[in-house]
Scaffold this motif. Structure first.
Motif, PDB file in Angstrom:
ATOM      1  N   LEU A   1       5.384   9.199 -26.318  1.00 17.14           N
ATOM      2  CA  LEU A   1       5.107  10.385 -27.124  1.00 17.14           C
ATOM      3  C   LEU A   1       6.133  10.475 -28.240  1.00 17.14           C
ATOM      4  O   LEU A   1       7.335  10.613 -27.976  1.00 17.14           O
ATOM      5  CB  LEU A   1       5.157  11.647 -26.256  1.00 17.14           C
ATOM      6  CG  LEU A   1       4.377  11.607 -24.936  1.00 17.14           C
ATOM      7  CD1 LEU A   1       4.530  12.931 -24.192  1.00 17.14           C
ATOM      8  CD2 LEU A   1       2.908  11.269 -25.179  1.00 17.14           C
TER       9      LEU A   1
ATOM     10  N   ASP B   1       7.228  12.592 -31.473  1.00  9.67           N
ATOM     11  CA  ASP B   1       7.066  13.852 -32.204  1.00  9.67           C
ATOM     12  C   ASP B   1       8.448  14.449 -32.429  1.00  9.67           C
ATOM     13  O   ASP B   1       9.251  14.525 -31.492  1.00  9.67           O
ATOM     14  CB  ASP B   1       6.204  14.831 -31.404  1.00  9.67           C
ATOM     15  CG  ASP B   1       5.631  15.946 -32.274  1.00  9.67           C
ATOM     16  OD1 ASP B   1       6.357  16.437 -33.160  1.00  9.67           O
ATOM     17  OD2 ASP B   1       4.465  16.324 -32.060  1.00  9.67           O
TER      18      ASP B   1
ATOM     19  N   ARG C   1      10.257  18.439 -30.243  1.00  8.59           N
ATOM     20  CA  ARG C   1      10.477  18.050 -28.846  1.00  8.59           C
ATOM     21  C   ARG C   1       9.790  19.012 -27.874  1.00  8.59           C
ATOM     22  O   ARG C   1       9.295  18.579 -26.835  1.00  8.59           O
ATOM     23  CB  ARG C   1      11.973  17.965 -28.541  1.00  8.59           C
ATOM     24  CG  ARG C   1      12.274  17.583 -27.104  1.00  8.59           C
ATOM     25  CD  ARG C   1      13.746  17.374 -26.855  1.00  8.59           C
ATOM     26  NE  ARG C   1      14.200  16.088 -27.381  1.00  8.59           N
ATOM     27  CZ  ARG C   1      14.103  14.948 -26.720  1.00  8.59           C
ATOM     28  NH1 ARG C   1      13.546  14.916 -25.512  1.00  8.59           N
ATOM     29  NH2 ARG C   1      14.560  13.828 -27.248  1.00  8.59           N
TER      30      ARG C   1
ATOM     31  N   ALA D   1       6.246  17.979 -27.477  1.00  6.81           N
ATOM     32  CA  ALA D   1       6.182  16.731 -26.720  1.00  6.81           C
ATOM     33  C   ALA D   1       6.488  16.956 -25.244  1.00  6.81           C
ATOM     34  O   ALA D   1       5.862  16.339 -24.368  1.00  6.81           O
ATOM     35  CB  ALA D   1       7.154  15.714 -27.319  1.00  6.81           C
ATOM     36  N   GLU D   2       7.429  17.826 -24.944  1.00  6.50           N
ATOM     37  CA  GLU D   2       7.762  18.119 -23.551  1.00  6.50           C
ATOM     38  C   GLU D   2       6.577  18.747 -22.827  1.00  6.50           C
ATOM     39  O   GLU D   2       6.315  18.444 -21.656  1.00  6.50           O
ATOM     40  CB  GLU D   2       8.970  19.066 -23.483  1.00  6.50           C
ATOM     41  CG  GLU D   2      10.285  18.447 -23.895  1.00  6.50           C
ATOM     42  CD  GLU D   2      10.886  17.539 -22.820  1.00  6.50           C
ATOM     43  OE1 GLU D   2      10.232  17.341 -21.786  1.00  6.50           O
ATOM     44  OE2 GLU D   2      11.998  17.029 -23.047  1.00  6.50           O
TER      45      GLU D   2
ATOM     46  N   ILE E   1       9.502  10.453 -24.090  1.00  3.14           N
ATOM     47  CA  ILE E   1       9.542  11.211 -25.333  1.00  3.14           C
ATOM     48  C   ILE E   1      10.567  10.613 -26.284  1.00  3.14           C
ATOM     49  O   ILE E   1      11.702  10.320 -25.883  1.00  3.14           O
ATOM     50  CB  ILE E   1       9.895  12.690 -25.055  1.00  3.14           C
ATOM     51  CG1 ILE E   1       8.816  13.338 -24.192  1.00  3.14           C
ATOM     52  CG2 ILE E   1      10.081  13.466 -26.356  1.00  3.14           C
ATOM     53  CD1 ILE E   1       9.214  14.714 -23.690  1.00  3.14           C
TER      54      ILE E   1
ATOM     55  N   THR F   1       1.373   9.962 -31.422  1.00  3.22           N
ATOM     56  CA  THR F   1       2.374  10.242 -32.444  1.00  3.22           C
ATOM     57  C   THR F   1       1.933  11.336 -33.402  1.00  3.22           C
ATOM     58  O   THR F   1       0.756  11.450 -33.745  1.00  3.22           O
ATOM     59  CB  THR F   1       2.712   8.972 -33.258  1.00  3.22           C
ATOM     60  OG1 THR F   1       3.686   9.298 -34.270  1.00  3.22           O
ATOM     61  CG2 THR F   1       1.484   8.402 -33.949  1.00  3.22           C
ATOM     62  N   ASP F   2       2.911  12.152 -33.806  1.00  2.09           N
ATOM     63  CA  ASP F   2       2.688  13.093 -34.897  1.00  2.09           C
ATOM     64  C   ASP F   2       2.603  12.285 -36.189  1.00  2.09           C
ATOM     65  O   ASP F   2       3.093  11.151 -36.277  1.00  2.09           O
ATOM     66  CB  ASP F   2       3.848  14.098 -34.950  1.00  2.09           C
ATOM     67  CG  ASP F   2       3.571  15.243 -35.902  1.00  2.09           C
ATOM     68  OD1 ASP F   2       2.402  15.437 -36.294  1.00  2.09           O
ATOM     69  OD2 ASP F   2       4.521  15.963 -36.245  1.00  2.09           O
TER      70      ASP F   2
END
Length: 237
Positions: A6, A8, A11, A14-15, A30, A51-52
């Motif tokens: 992940l 991004d 965070r 992503a978490e 992450i 992904t962002d």
């Protein structure tokens, strides 16, 4: 259990996603920058990247491109709040499993990740937008990533590292019949190819070429593709 990466810079977001994946019994790593992501893929085999798109430093498009040079078989999902940004087309040319809006529809993302195939990138070379979109949708529902081309020139602009197979219309704008097929097979020697055409007698035959006459049975085409995927050397026990 599957492994997901992940990427991004947010965070907290992503978490949250990682927690959902871990609750499903998967591993989720992450990272908050493209450089971190590159270090991870250099040492760990992931099933998919999420992904962002817009991040400080390395963008999501650049991250997909550089990560694919390290791990060409990694499936990639891009998340973006800016679906019309220019960099998104750069990412699409690498071949994506999906582009999802932000906020991310979690159920859709989970379904995509559950079926994501490593080494499952398919080139769809078809100038009919409706047919190209239909094939891409069916392929992604089966876990294949897609990159689409609509002309001979588009085929030359492909930046994807390692497609597993190609679905190719024999007659494409920008060149004589079969030119897109010829260029793809020259660029990717040994590429399994499925020709979709209303002129099957014009198809240049060769090893690894299967012909489906238009109008064709989409289920039969996808079935043949899945059989070829299962026959890959790395898929054998």
């Amino acid at each position: 259990m599957r492994r997901y990466l992940l990427l991004d810079d947010n965070r907290a977001l992503a978490e949250n996603l990682a927690e959902i994946l871990r609750d499903e019994g998967h591993q989720a790593t992450i990272v908050v920058s493209g450089d971190e992501a590159l270090r991870e893929v250099a040492t760990t085999r992931f099933d998919a990247l999420v992904t962002d798109m817009r991040m400080p430093g390395m963008s999501g498009a650049d991250a997909v491109r550089r990560i694919r040079r390290v791990d060409p078989g990694l499936a990639a999902v891009v998340m973006t709040a800016y679906p019309r940004e220019d960099d998104l087309e750069t990412a699409r040319r690498e071949g994506l499993l999906a582009v999802l809006p932000k906020p991310v529809p979690i159920s859709m993302l989970m379904g995509l990740l559950a079926s994501a195939r490593r080494d499952g990138l398919v080139v769809v070379a078809e100038d009919d937008p409706a047919l190209s979109d239909n094939l891409s949708e069916v392929l992604r529902a089966r876990g294949f990533s897609c990159v689409t081309v609509a002309s001979v020139l588009d085929a030359d602009l492909l930046s994807c590292a390692a497609p597993f197979a190609a679905l190719v219309d024999l007659r494409m704008p920008g060149g004589p019949d079969g030119e897109t097929l010829r260029r793809l097979r020259a660029r990717y020697p040994g590429l399994p190819t499925f020709v979709m055409t209303a002129w099957p007698d014009l198809t240049p035959l060769g090893a690894g070429v299967e012909v489906f006459s238009k109008p064709f049975d989409t289920a039969a085409l996808i079935g043949a593709l899945e059989l070829k995927y299962a026959e890959r050397p790395e898929a054998r026990p």
